[in-house]
Each structure stands twice: as structure tokens, then as C-alpha cells.
Enzyme design. Structure first.
Site, short mmCIF file in Angstrom:
data_model
loop_
_atom_site.label_atom_id
_atom_site.label_comp_id
_atom_site.label_asym_id
_atom_site.label_seq_id
_atom_site.Cartn_x
_atom_site.Cartn_y
_atom_site.Cartn_z
N HIS A 24 -5.52 -3.23 -2.87
CA HIS A 24 -5.22 -2.26 -3.93
C HIS A 24 -5.18 -2.89 -5.32
O HIS A 24 -4.92 -2.20 -6.30
CB HIS A 24 -3.89 -1.56 -3.65
CG HIS A 24 -3.89 -0.82 -2.36
ND1 HIS A 24 -4.42 0.43 -2.22
CD2 HIS A 24 -3.46 -1.18 -1.13
CE1 HIS A 24 -4.30 0.82 -0.96
NE2 HIS A 24 -3.73 -0.15 -0.28
N LYS A 53 -12.10 0.75 -1.85
CA LYS A 53 -11.08 1.38 -2.69
C LYS A 53 -11.58 1.39 -4.14
O LYS A 53 -12.50 2.14 -4.45
CB LYS A 53 -9.75 0.68 -2.46
CG LYS A 53 -9.24 1.07 -1.07
CD LYS A 53 -8.07 0.31 -0.53
CE LYS A 53 -7.75 0.85 0.86
NZ LYS A 53 -6.93 -0.03 1.65
N SER A 109 0.80 -1.22 0.00
CA SER A 109 0.00 0.00 0.00
C SER A 109 0.83 1.27 0.00
O SER A 109 0.35 2.31 -0.44
CB SER A 109 -0.98 -0.02 1.17
OG SER A 109 -0.32 -0.32 2.37
#
Ligand code: PLP
Length: 384
Positions: free
Chosen positions: A206, A238, A178
Site C-alpha cells: 500500500h 494497487k 492494510s
């Protein structure tokens, strides 16, 4: 006095450039932000596909509220598991290619649930040194023996696995790191897990929605199969643009997590509104090649634009593009200069990243325009 002690520690944080401040945004999540009336182009969010404020998600959320109401009323195992949650879990399993998926309220909670459900005392966890804080906390909570290997170092991991006498072994890694944006060597990790009969738990916060065919995530990026020993975690706040997380795996491991993951059992099921928005989000992710293509063009634009400057970019192939500055105060100063120019890039400092590697963490999203990114590149070139 104990509260004077706290004040002293807060003062020390301020002195060391480590005090965090939060800003209140006056517009919804998107590249165009506003704080205290000042317009800013934001390079801070993890909304990689620009879905957080997409009209289709907003409509799905509103329609979902009319059908299901706002609250779920209880935890999943009591009476909070509504049709909207069940439909989303089926969709997630189908999308990721695993037998089953289980919804959690956040990624942090998912990780805190998974690891202690799979390992305990007398077991061993082998964790990448740069893993996300939620995975580090999860290992502590599990009470398993924790062995951290240098970032992405398969040779060291192999040595640790070979000498371990633990009853049960679990390899734990971010798929996309990250704060660095690079990928874990997932094929090598899975091969080691097979060889040493270990679980492989992959946190794809992610990568899900961004990497792989149709945004199916980091396992798809590497063409890895839905192996029995793989436990795949993806977050939904996300790229998916809403909130929450899921764990996908074999029917057995998901049933076990449903029975034993305490952060699944002892918390109220998330709002059905979010589940409805996410069902729509999954469709947009699957059909999102144009968004992803634009994102990759922006990544190339940033890297090309800074290639001949003193700024050192990490070798990241993802939407996370950190510019390493080093010193905490320098990093804050440069972030401040950008901010004064209407460009908002977060300064990431220890303990989030190792000492001496403070950085500007540029996150790009499909919602950014080339012109917005050009403003950042120009400003960084000027500051260099
Ligand atoms: C953001 C993140 C999480 C936590 O997910 P939330 O849904 O925000 O709680 C977990 N792991 C990684 C690698 C993350 O980046």
C-alpha cells in the site's frame, strides 16, 4: 454427511454477520461504479492513483499484446521470461534503488515465495501482529519458529530478538498496514535488524506508488538506504493499477529467490501485456506528484469533515482511512445505509481485523473528486 457440516458452518457465518458476498461491477475500476444498474461512488479499491483504467495503460497493454501476444507460455525459468518482463524488472530495480528486482504473478505468491526461501526449520521469524494474511501464511509454509510482536512494538521485538537462539532471524512487516493505514516504524526495525544480524522483509503493497519521493514507496518515505539485509516487496495491482508484484534487493538475495522461491519457479510467467502496461504505469507513478497531492487533499478533507463527529478514525496518514464501528452487525447496518445512498464502503469484519474492531474501510484514490468525497462525508455526518 460432510457437506451438511459445511452447510451448517455457512449458516453460522450468516448468523454471525460474517458471510461475505461479492458484487459484480458493470463498469471498469474507478470511483464511479455500477452494480445491478445502481450507480455508486466506490470507496473500495486500492487503485490509489486512479491508474487501473488510465488510457495510457490501456494503450500500452494493447500495444504490448501486438508485440508479445497474450500468454508467456511457460514459467520464467523455462521459457516464459520475455523481453517485456526483463525490461520491467530493470525498470523496477532502477526505480526502487536496489541492485535487482524479480517479478511475481501476485503479491500473495511473492510473499509465499520469499519467506520459505529465506528461512526454514531452526530459524525464527519475528512478525508484526497485524501483518497481512499472505505474510502469516508464508511464515507457516516456511516452518520457521514464529514469534509475533504487538503491533509496531519495537521494545518487545528487541526483547524477542535478544533472547532468540535461532540460526537465522527474519523480521517481517507490512510497511503500510492494510486494515489500519498506519506505517511500520521502518527505521527502528532496520536498526534492530542491523543490531541482531536479521533480515528485514518489508511488504509495501500500500506504499509503493503512493509514499516517498516520486512514489518510490515507504523506504523512500523514511529515506532508508537499499541495505543488503533489506528485502523489499511491492505489489503492482494497487497503486500501479495492473497486477502482480516484485521483490527488490541485493543481487545475491534476488538470485537466491530466483533459484529457490517455489511460487516463482512453479507458476506460469504473468502475461507480457501486464508487464507492458506496468512499464507505462511506472512512468505515470514517477511523474504523479499532482495525483498524490490531490490524494492527500482528499485525506485531509475526510479527516476534517469527520473530526467533530462520533466516528473514530484511526491515525492513518495514508489513503486507507478506517472508521471504527466495533460491532459486526452495526458495521453492516451502516455500510448498508451508505450503500442505499449510492456510497459503497466495505465493511471489514473479523477475522480480517481483531474481534470488536469491525470497521468501514474508506480507501481514497486520486481519481475521486472533492464533490464525490463530500457526499460520503455528508452521509456519514447524517448517520452519526
Ligand atoms: C494486497 C496485499 C498483498 C497481496 O497482493 P496481491 O498482488 O493482491 O496478491 C500482500 N500484502 C499486502 C499487505 C497486501 O495488502
Amino acid at each position: 454427511m460432510i457437506w451438511e457440516e459445511l452447510q451448517g458452518e455457512l449458516d453460522a457465518l450468516q448468523r454471525d454477520g460474517l458471510k461475505r458476498t461479492r458484487r459484480t461491477l458493470e463498469l471498469p475500476c474507478g470511483p464511479q461504479a455500477q452494480v445491478d444498474g445502481q450507480p455508486l461512488i466506490s470507496f473500495c479499491s486500492n487503485d490509489y492513483l486512479g491508474l487501473a483504467n488510465d488510457p495510457a495503460l490501456v494503450d500500452a497493454a494493447c500495444a504490448g499484446a501486438r508485440v508479445w501476444g497474450v500468454g508467456s507460455g511457460a514459467s520464467h525459468l523455462v521459457s516464459g521470461h520475455l523481453g517485456a518482463h526483463a525490461a520491467l524488472e530493470e525498470k523496477l530495480a532502477e526505480f526502487t534503488g536496489f541492485a535487482r528486482a524479480l517479478l511475481f504473478s501476485t503479491g500473495y505468491l511473492a510473499n509465499l515465495g520469499i519467506v520459505p526461501a529465506l528461512v526454514g526449520r531452526n530459524d525464527a521469524v519475528f512478525a508484526d501482529r497485524l501483518n497481512h494474511a499472505s505474510l502469516i501464511d508464508a511464515v507457516q509454509l516456511s516452518r520457521a519458529d514464529s514469534q509475533r510482536y504487538p503491533h509496531a512494538d519495537l521494545a518487545t521485538l528487541e526483547r524477542l530478538l535478544a533472547t532468540s537462539t535461532a540460526r537465522r532471524k527474519l523480521i517481517l512487516t507490512d510497511a503500510v498496514f492494510s486494515m489500519d493505514g498506519d506505517l511500520a516504524p521502518l527505521p527502528g526495525l532496520l536498526a534492530l535488524a542491523e543490531r541482531f544480524d536479521a533480515w528485514l522483509v518489508v511488504d509495501d503493497a500500500h506504499g509503493f506508488g503512493v509514499l516517498g519521493r516520486q512514489g518510490r514507496g515507504s523506504l523512500a518515505h523514511f529515506n532508508l538506504p537499499a541495505a543488503e539485509r533489506l528485502v523489499y516487496m511491492g505489489t503492482l495491482g494497487k497503486a500501479a493499477g495492473a497486477a502482480g508484484a516484485f521483490v527488490a534487493g541485493s543481487a545475491t538475495v534476488i538470485e537466491w529467490l530466483q533459484q529457490r522461491a517455489r511460487s516463482y519457479i512453479f507458476t506460469t510467467a504473468s502475461s507480457p501485456i501486464i508487464a507492458c502496461a506496468l512499464a507505462s504505469s511506472l512512468d505515470l507513478i514517477a511523474a504523479g506528484d499532482a495525483r498524490r497531492q490531490h490524494l492527500w487533499q482528499l485525506v485531509a478533507q475526510l479527516r476534517d469533515g469527520l473530526a467533530d463527529t462520533r466516528w473514530r478514525l484511526l491515525p492513518s496518514p495514508t489513503a486507507i482511512q478506517p472508521v471504527i464501528i466495533g460491532d459486526n452487525h452495526d458495521t453492516l447496518r451502516i455500510a448498508g445505509a451508505l450503500y442505499a445512498r449510492g456510497l459503497w464502503v466495505p465493511a471489514i469484519r473479523p477475522p480480517t481485523v481483531p474481534k470488536g474492531t469491525a470497521r468501514l474501510r474508506v480507501s481514497l484514490t486520486a481519481a475521486h473528486s472533492e464533490a464525490q468525497l463530500a457526499r460520503l462525508v455528508d452521509a456519514l455526518r447524517e448517520l452519526a
